[in-house]
Motif scaffolding. Sequence first.
Motif, PDB file in Angstrom:
ATOM      1  N   MET A   1       9.326   7.967  13.044  1.00 53.72           N
ATOM      2  CA  MET A   1       8.083   8.538  12.839  1.00 53.72           C
ATOM      3  C   MET A   1       6.926   7.448  13.144  1.00 53.72           C
ATOM      4  O   MET A   1       7.142   6.532  13.328  1.00 53.72           O
ATOM      5  N   THR A   3       5.513   6.167  10.968  1.00 51.69           N
ATOM      6  CA  THR A   3       5.535   4.891  10.082  1.00 51.69           C
ATOM      7  C   THR A   3       5.732   3.700  10.960  1.00 51.69           C
ATOM      8  O   THR A   3       5.723   2.607  10.493  1.00 51.69           O
ATOM      9  N   ALA A   4       6.515   4.003  12.070  1.00 56.00           N
ATOM     10  CA  ALA A   4       6.664   3.083  13.103  1.00 56.00           C
ATOM     11  C   ALA A   4       5.507   1.960  13.401  1.00 56.00           C
ATOM     12  O   ALA A   4       5.767   0.915  13.572  1.00 56.00           O
ATOM     13  N   THR A   5       4.405   2.851  13.753  1.00 53.12           N
ATOM     14  CA  THR A   5       3.119   1.988  13.943  1.00 53.12           C
ATOM     15  C   THR A   5       2.829   1.055  12.894  1.00 53.12           C
ATOM     16  O   THR A   5       1.936   0.453  13.205  1.00 53.12           O
ATOM     17  N   LEU A   6       3.323   0.965  11.844  1.00 55.77           N
ATOM     18  CA  LEU A   6       3.043   0.153  10.776  1.00 55.77           C
ATOM     19  C   LEU A   6       3.445  -1.325  11.585  1.00 55.77           C
ATOM     20  O   LEU A   6       2.924  -2.232  11.089  1.00 55.77           O
ATOM     21  N   GLY A   7       4.498  -1.358  12.170  1.00 56.55           N
ATOM     22  CA  GLY A   7       5.111  -2.594  12.529  1.00 56.55           C
ATOM     23  C   GLY A   7       5.654  -3.384  11.481  1.00 56.55           C
ATOM     24  O   GLY A   7       5.951  -4.686  11.809  1.00 56.55           O
ATOM     25  N   PRO A 289      -2.765   6.331   2.978  1.00 55.27           N
ATOM     26  CA  PRO A 289      -3.025   7.702   3.495  1.00 55.27           C
ATOM     27  C   PRO A 289      -2.109   8.402   4.592  1.00 55.27           C
ATOM     28  O   PRO A 289      -2.532   9.220   5.044  1.00 55.27           O
ATOM     29  N   LEU A 290      -1.193   7.440   5.015  1.00 58.96           N
ATOM     30  CA  LEU A 290      -0.403   7.912   6.243  1.00 58.96           C
ATOM     31  C   LEU A 290       0.117   9.379   5.769  1.00 58.96           C
ATOM     32  O   LEU A 290       1.004   9.203   4.638  1.00 58.96           O
TER      33      LEU A 290
END
Lengths: 347, 263
Positions: A1, A3-7, A289-290
């Motif tokens: 989801m 969360t992937a954009t956290l890297g 905050p995600l």
Amino acid sequence: MSTATLGTEAPGLRFLGTAVGVTALLLVSIGAAITLGPADVSLVNVRDILLNHVAGADIPVRVSKEAIVWHDRLPRALVAAACGAGLGLCGVILQSLLRNPLADPYVLGISSGASTGAVVVAILGVGGTAVGLSAGAFAGAIVSFAVVMLISRLAGGSDDKVILAGIAVTQLFSALTSFVVFAFADSDAARGVLFWLLGSLEGVRWHDAALCGVVVLAGVAFCVFRAHVLDAFAFGDGVASSLGVDVRRARLTFLVVTALLTAVMVSVAGAIGFVGLVLPHAARYLTGPLHVRLIPLTALLGAAFMVWVDAISRVAFAPSPLPIGVGTALIGVPVFIAIMFRRRQAP
Amino acid sequence: MTLRTREVAWNRGGRLVVDGVTLHPRPGETVGLLGPNGSGKSSLLRLLSGAVRPTRGVVVLDDKALADTSRREAARAIATVTQHADTVVDITVRHVVALGRIPHRGTFGGDRRADAEAVAGALERTGLADKAAESWHRLSGGERQRVHIARALAQEPRELLLDEPTNHLDIRYQLELLRLITELPVTTVVALHDLNLAAMFCDSLLVLKDGRAVAAGTPDEVLTPELIARVYEVDARVGPDDETGRPRVTFSRGARTAATSAG
């Protein structure tokens, strides 16, 4: 989801650890809460009774204990957990959509509106089935929220106006609820008012637990699935729209979900304040905050929190129970004030 | 292929804030929107972004009216940076930039690697890589503006719309930012206040006054003393810059002369 954009991997593991920890806390809380109360029940008793009912074991337990645990305390703890999770979820949604850290269904008058709707159905109208009460509460929730938005928009639409409008509407619908109860109900009127205004889990049964549980789980699942939409509102409607969110539709969908959750919880447990306000902040402190993380964590924390508040309000002045909203308000109001002060200091 | 408008107008609360503007950028070019405050620059950008619908005329994206395009489809093509977008959420720079990946999500989430690369690339390009873990609320106004631009870059758009992105920026970052924008392989429409920056960086200019387009073309064609006097009501001299050969505007400090104010 998303969360992937956290890297990065490490925060993901930390979140998983936190989630597992809070889940364990919730399960232990439910087990411990069941042992509390005038009748003496041990954790071993609780385990045996659960095994008897769920796994079909045949461990000898005294019938009175069995009745207390299976028909009273367990469904009650589960309703408390579901309400805590649902109220926390409503708080997360409203705080994101209205971009206001003070938003929650109770502060905004949605709970009061739901109370009025349920009371009107229960006392004046068409029978008092759980579904009927919920439908009335839903109508009341929608009406009160529409009134809040209308007032705040007419007053200029700034963030603070929403809260002020909410306070006014809360007072209005609380008064309406009291009026209807006193004017049309019988001798138990005073107790009825306490239930609708401050909440109570006295006498909830398995069908209440089932209703709350199903609705709250569905709400959590839906919101986790649409978590990125709530993220997109961080910088307001304009940025959300430029990120591909159909702002009007998203707003309507989430507000209907909030009204539905609030309605079901109010029809089962009355209007319980401040859980939706406080728990999202505690969860944000733990996981950031995600929303894909914030939503499940808020739900779990809210559930554990409510199980304890209910257990304490059950035994504190036993045999007479304290309305559950008294406990949540005693904890919630100082936090509300603290957030107001922090906002003042923010640039 | 690109985003364009045809005779577009927007009646906002009884006032025609945009009045029959046609804008047709060539793919990849940087278009500067000029004009005094209230001339309709921001309003035209809002029409281009699809945030509002035109009262008259049409905004077209890829041969299809923008009004008939879904918000998500539009967001995959067009990124917007507005002024003063702030938040109450305690959010890090990286998370703000990652918001730009939202339009690229599928039903069950995004492509993790593509997302991570786009976010890292956007942070790198805007010089924010070392601020990725910083809280939004600790940033200066200029840094916040750069974060929004990084968020727009992470969106990997074909069209980039910027409303006075150089506001609040030190001159060094104004130049860096405009250099960055002009080097990007995207079509950019940028509202600017500074005529010299516009002349230096834009391939073409569109000048608005009272919602109407009063001049369009290359900086050389558009930036003349006559036009500046007519639109901004100040006197200026215009000559070629020694370094770039682009027009350079020098404002006159005196009161306006009768000859130009008559225009």
